[in-house]
Design a protein around this motif. Structure first.
Motif, PDB file in Angstrom:
ATOM      1  N   MET A   1       0.827  -1.196   0.000  1.00  0.00           N
ATOM      2  CA  MET A   1       0.000   0.000   0.000  1.00  0.00           C
ATOM      3  C   MET A   1       0.868   1.255   0.000  1.00  0.00           C
ATOM      4  O   MET A   1       0.497   2.258  -0.613  1.00  0.00           O
ATOM      5  CB  MET A   1      -0.932  -0.023   1.221  1.00  0.00           C
ATOM      6  CG  MET A   1      -1.952   1.087   1.194  1.00  0.00           C
ATOM      7  SD  MET A   1      -3.036   1.097  -0.225  1.00  0.00           S
ATOM      8  CE  MET A   1      -4.498   0.430   0.469  1.00  0.00           C
ATOM      9  N   PHE A   2       2.023   1.197   0.689  1.00  0.00           N
ATOM     10  CA  PHE A   2       2.923   2.349   0.741  1.00  0.00           C
ATOM     11  C   PHE A   2       3.329   2.785  -0.664  1.00  0.00           C
ATOM     12  O   PHE A   2       3.275   3.977  -0.994  1.00  0.00           O
ATOM     13  CB  PHE A   2       4.166   2.020   1.580  1.00  0.00           C
ATOM     14  CG  PHE A   2       5.213   3.094   1.533  1.00  0.00           C
ATOM     15  CD1 PHE A   2       5.108   4.219   2.331  1.00  0.00           C
ATOM     16  CD2 PHE A   2       6.314   2.971   0.685  1.00  0.00           C
ATOM     17  CE1 PHE A   2       6.075   5.220   2.285  1.00  0.00           C
ATOM     18  CE2 PHE A   2       7.274   3.968   0.627  1.00  0.00           C
ATOM     19  CZ  PHE A   2       7.163   5.086   1.423  1.00  0.00           C
ATOM     20  N   ALA A   3       3.730   1.834  -1.481  1.00  0.00           N
ATOM     21  CA  ALA A   3       4.189   2.158  -2.844  1.00  0.00           C
ATOM     22  C   ALA A   3       3.068   2.801  -3.661  1.00  0.00           C
ATOM     23  O   ALA A   3       3.313   3.751  -4.422  1.00  0.00           O
ATOM     24  CB  ALA A   3       4.706   0.900  -3.540  1.00  0.00           C
ATOM     25  N   LEU A   4       1.856   2.316  -3.517  1.00  0.00           N
ATOM     26  CA  LEU A   4       0.718   2.882  -4.249  1.00  0.00           C
ATOM     27  C   LEU A   4       0.434   4.312  -3.779  1.00  0.00           C
ATOM     28  O   LEU A   4       0.183   5.201  -4.603  1.00  0.00           O
ATOM     29  CB  LEU A   4      -0.519   1.991  -4.062  1.00  0.00           C
ATOM     30  CG  LEU A   4      -1.762   2.401  -4.838  1.00  0.00           C
ATOM     31  CD1 LEU A   4      -1.484   2.436  -6.337  1.00  0.00           C
ATOM     32  CD2 LEU A   4      -2.903   1.433  -4.534  1.00  0.00           C
ATOM     33  N   ARG A   5       0.480   4.534  -2.477  1.00  0.00           N
ATOM     34  CA  ARG A   5       0.255   5.881  -1.933  1.00  0.00           C
ATOM     35  C   ARG A   5       1.286   6.879  -2.456  1.00  0.00           C
ATOM     36  O   ARG A   5       0.943   7.975  -2.892  1.00  0.00           O
ATOM     37  CB  ARG A   5       0.325   5.864  -0.406  1.00  0.00           C
ATOM     38  CG  ARG A   5      -0.860   5.242   0.249  1.00  0.00           C
ATOM     39  CD  ARG A   5      -0.669   5.239   1.753  1.00  0.00           C
ATOM     40  NE  ARG A   5      -1.819   4.631   2.379  1.00  0.00           N
ATOM     41  CZ  ARG A   5      -1.777   3.999   3.536  1.00  0.00           C
ATOM     42  NH1 ARG A   5      -0.646   3.915   4.213  1.00  0.00           N
ATOM     43  NH2 ARG A   5      -2.867   3.478   4.038  1.00  0.00           N
ATOM     44  N   VAL A   6       2.541   6.473  -2.399  1.00  0.00           N
ATOM     45  CA  VAL A   6       3.619   7.364  -2.834  1.00  0.00           C
ATOM     46  C   VAL A   6       3.550   7.584  -4.346  1.00  0.00           C
ATOM     47  O   VAL A   6       3.712   8.712  -4.819  1.00  0.00           O
ATOM     48  CB  VAL A   6       4.994   6.813  -2.403  1.00  0.00           C
ATOM     49  CG1 VAL A   6       6.134   7.607  -3.027  1.00  0.00           C
ATOM     50  CG2 VAL A   6       5.111   6.829  -0.879  1.00  0.00           C
ATOM     51  N   THR A   7       3.275   6.537  -5.096  1.00  0.00           N
ATOM     52  CA  THR A   7       3.174   6.657  -6.555  1.00  0.00           C
ATOM     53  C   THR A   7       2.040   7.594  -6.941  1.00  0.00           C
ATOM     54  O   THR A   7       2.196   8.442  -7.828  1.00  0.00           O
ATOM     55  CB  THR A   7       2.983   5.269  -7.199  1.00  0.00           C
ATOM     56  OG1 THR A   7       4.108   4.450  -6.853  1.00  0.00           O
ATOM     57  CG2 THR A   7       2.867   5.371  -8.706  1.00  0.00           C
ATOM     58  N   ALA A   8       0.896   7.449  -6.288  1.00  0.00           N
ATOM     59  CA  ALA A   8      -0.245   8.326  -6.592  1.00  0.00           C
ATOM     60  C   ALA A   8       0.086   9.777  -6.268  1.00  0.00           C
ATOM     61  O   ALA A   8      -0.229  10.688  -7.045  1.00  0.00           O
ATOM     62  CB  ALA A   8      -1.488   7.876  -5.813  1.00  0.00           C
ATOM     63  N   LEU A   9       0.750  10.013  -5.143  1.00  0.00           N
ATOM     64  CA  LEU A   9       1.092  11.376  -4.743  1.00  0.00           C
ATOM     65  C   LEU A   9       2.128  11.983  -5.697  1.00  0.00           C
ATOM     66  O   LEU A   9       2.009  13.149  -6.082  1.00  0.00           O
ATOM     67  CB  LEU A   9       1.591  11.399  -3.299  1.00  0.00           C
ATOM     68  CG  LEU A   9       1.910  12.762  -2.699  1.00  0.00           C
ATOM     69  CD1 LEU A   9       0.715  13.711  -2.803  1.00  0.00           C
ATOM     70  CD2 LEU A   9       2.351  12.594  -1.244  1.00  0.00           C
TER      71      LEU A   9
END
Length: 163
Positions: A1-9
């Protein structure tokens, strides 16, 4: 989930920054240059620019800024990042609404006037377009998108502090 959050931001920040650049460039260069041109040049060049800007690169940035910021808001953890992302989202929704509700209809009306060599009164077509109104609303887009970009940049700083 961390990678998805950072990628989206990151994607939200990059696409919003690109759009701030596009609107800003129109504000301080394109419309200023066109404003100094004769009626035939203004109408023809604006029509050509308006046709050319509708391309995959522009659409990915224009729609991506909205989509990635919304996704980032949905995925944002905690109270330190979310307010900045939500502020960016609200600002970009304003930009999106101004673009769709004001600038695009004005662009379409100028294109509907026809090719410059077939318009009997180019001065009237240009006056009907109302450069001052278009540019005033583009300034709103420029300022709001730049502010949204700043909010997203700050959200990245906060994200970095959280580890």
């Amino acid at each position: 989930m961390f990678a998805l959050r950072v990628t989206a931001l990151i994607a939200a920040t990059m696409t919003t920054g690109l759009m701030a650049g596009v609107f800003g460039l129109y504000q301080h260069t394109v419309m200023v240059g066109l404003g100094r041109s004769d009626d035939r040049t203004f109408v023809g060049a604006f029509q050509a620019l308006d046709r050319a800007i509708i391309n995959p690169w522009f659409m990915i940035s224009f729609l991506g800024a909205l989509l990635f910021t919304a996704v980032s808001a949905f995925l944002s953890p905690g109270a330190r990042i979310l307010p900045w992302v939500l502020a960016a989202l609200v600002l970009y929704i304003i930009v999106f609404a101004v673009t769709i509700g004001i600038n695009v209809p004005m662009n379409d009306a100028l294109k509907a006037a026809g090719a410059p060599d077939q318009i009997p009164d180019l001065a009237a077509a240009r006056a009907t377009f109302d450069e001052a109104r278009w540019t005033a609303w583009n300034l709103v887009r420029t300022l709001a998108t730049t502010a949204a970009f700043g909010c997203l940049c700050w959200a990245l700083v906060v994200r970095g502090e959280l580890g």
